[in-house]
Design an enzyme around this catalytic site. Structure first.
Site, short mmCIF file in Angstrom:
data_model
loop_
_atom_site.label_atom_id
_atom_site.label_comp_id
_atom_site.label_asym_id
_atom_site.label_seq_id
_atom_site.Cartn_x
_atom_site.Cartn_y
_atom_site.Cartn_z
N ASP A 67 0.81 -1.20 0.00
CA ASP A 67 0.00 0.00 0.00
C ASP A 67 0.85 1.27 0.00
OD1 ASP A 67 0.96 -0.29 2.58
OD2 ASP A 67 -0.98 -0.49 3.53
N ASN A 136 -7.61 -1.84 14.23
CA ASN A 136 -9.01 -2.10 13.86
C ASN A 136 -9.13 -3.34 12.97
OD1 ASN A 136 -7.97 -1.22 11.44
ND2 ASN A 136 -9.36 0.52 11.20
N HIS A 138 -7.38 -3.90 10.17
CA HIS A 138 -7.10 -3.72 8.74
C HIS A 138 -5.82 -4.46 8.35
CE1 HIS A 138 -4.79 0.36 9.29
NE2 HIS A 138 -3.92 -0.62 9.20
N GLU A 143 -9.76 -1.30 5.09
CA GLU A 143 -10.39 -0.88 6.33
C GLU A 143 -11.69 -1.64 6.58
OE1 GLU A 143 -8.67 0.82 8.28
OE2 GLU A 143 -8.27 2.87 7.67
C1 GLP Z 1 -0.57 0.83 8.54
C2 GLP Z 1 -0.28 0.05 7.25
C3 GLP Z 1 -0.41 -1.43 7.45
C4 GLP Z 1 0.27 -1.82 8.75
C5 GLP Z 1 -0.45 -1.22 9.90
C6 GLP Z 1 0.13 -1.56 11.26
O1 GLP Z 1 -1.75 1.51 8.52
N1 GLP Z 1 -1.09 0.44 6.15
O2 GLP Z 1 0.11 -2.11 6.32
O3 GLP Z 1 0.28 -3.23 8.85
O4 GLP Z 1 -0.52 0.18 9.76
O5 GLP Z 1 1.26 -0.80 11.50
P1 GLP Z 1 2.29 -1.08 12.66
O6 GLP Z 1 3.03 -2.29 12.23
O7 GLP Z 1 3.16 0.13 12.71
O8 GLP Z 1 1.50 -1.29 13.89
#
Ligand code: GLP
Length: 244
Positions: A67, A136, A138, A143
């Site tokens: 992404d 959440n 995702h 989302e």
């Molecule tokens: C972001 C990314 C995800 C990621 C998530 C968790 O929003 N789009 O791909 O897995 O957050 O992030 P973190 O690993 O920093 O908790």
């Protein structure tokens, strides 16, 4: 889903890097699906250390990132393009022609999503998809919603994601409100999925992965339908789960 409870973040990162390194040894032209965020950072350092020690060669590896924010320029230090180069690509020998990340500064998000989907579809298929998970539920930027998209698409970020990701920005106002993300279908079409979950703040969402249902309100729940998912989870994140 196979759950592997790890001692802590470092242990999770090492175990994850070993899985990817083993794959590349067996299949030097492996296609990796990559993720950003704090969860895979340690894994990227471990892989870079293996490369520096001459234990792994990425010269034939190809990558697709999950992404990117929309709109954002590649040179913006908050872009996922920047993150990946800073934390991983600059430290290993992946050819730049073999790297693809949704282009966050594209004029037309629909066209860019189609380009990305077509390129993944035309490839030999993602061998391993690395994932983190949002508070959440995702995955990528898919989302919680009444319906989920199968293919790469443009999304409006939820307030909870904007809030969670504001830790990387000066304020929540600076977080882009949209993103481009692989869809659930592209994620599920990877041959193997490696989900990293770390920290107390992920304990509640991690617990939902052991429930026996899928729901679009927890996009990660769809991973229960995949045949080859390894969840590397540290003790803090696993603290609310009952893993049999
Ligand atoms: C972001 C990314 C995800 C990621 C998530 C968790 O929003 N789009 O791909 O897995 O957050 O992030 P973190 O690993 O920093 O908790």
């Amino acid at each position: 889903m196979k759950f592997v409870v790890c001692e802590n973040y470092d242990d999770m990162s090492k175990k994850g890097a070993d899985i990817i390194a083993d794959l590349i040894k067996k299949k030097p032209d492996a296609i990796l699906g990559l993720a950003t965020g704090n969860s895979p950072l340690g894994l990227y350092s471990e892989l870079a250390a293996k490369y520096a020690a001459g234990k792994i060669n990425f010269s034939k590896v190809q990558t697709f990132n999950l992404d990117e924010y929309y709109k954002i320029k590649q040179a913006d230090p908050q872009s996922y393009y920047f993150f990946m180069h800073e934390n991983f690509f600059s430290k290993v020998n992946i050819a730049s022609k073999n790297i693809d990340i949704p282009f966050g500064d594209a004029d037309d998000a629909v066209e860019e999503s189609k380009r990305y989907h077509d390129k993944i579809a035309a490839s030999k298929g993602i061998d391993i998809q690395l994932l983190g998970i949002g508070n959440n539920g995702h995955i990528g930027f898919n989302e919680p919603d009444d319906a989920l998209s199968a293919c790469t698409h443009n999304v409006l970020l939820t307030e909870s994601t904007i809030e969670a990701n504001s830790r990387y920005f000066k304020s929540a106002d600076e977080v882009p409100k949209e993103a481009l993300t692989m869809g659930i279908g592209e994620i599920m079409s990877a041959r193997q999925i490696l989900l990293l979950i770390s920290g107390k703040s992920k304990a509640a969402v991690a617990k939902t992965l052991t429930d026996n249902f899928v729901t679009t309100q927890i996009p990660a729940s769809f991973l229960k339908l995949h045949q080859n998912v390894t969840v590397l989870i540290d003790k803090d994140a696993a603290s609310e789960m009952k893993i049999k």
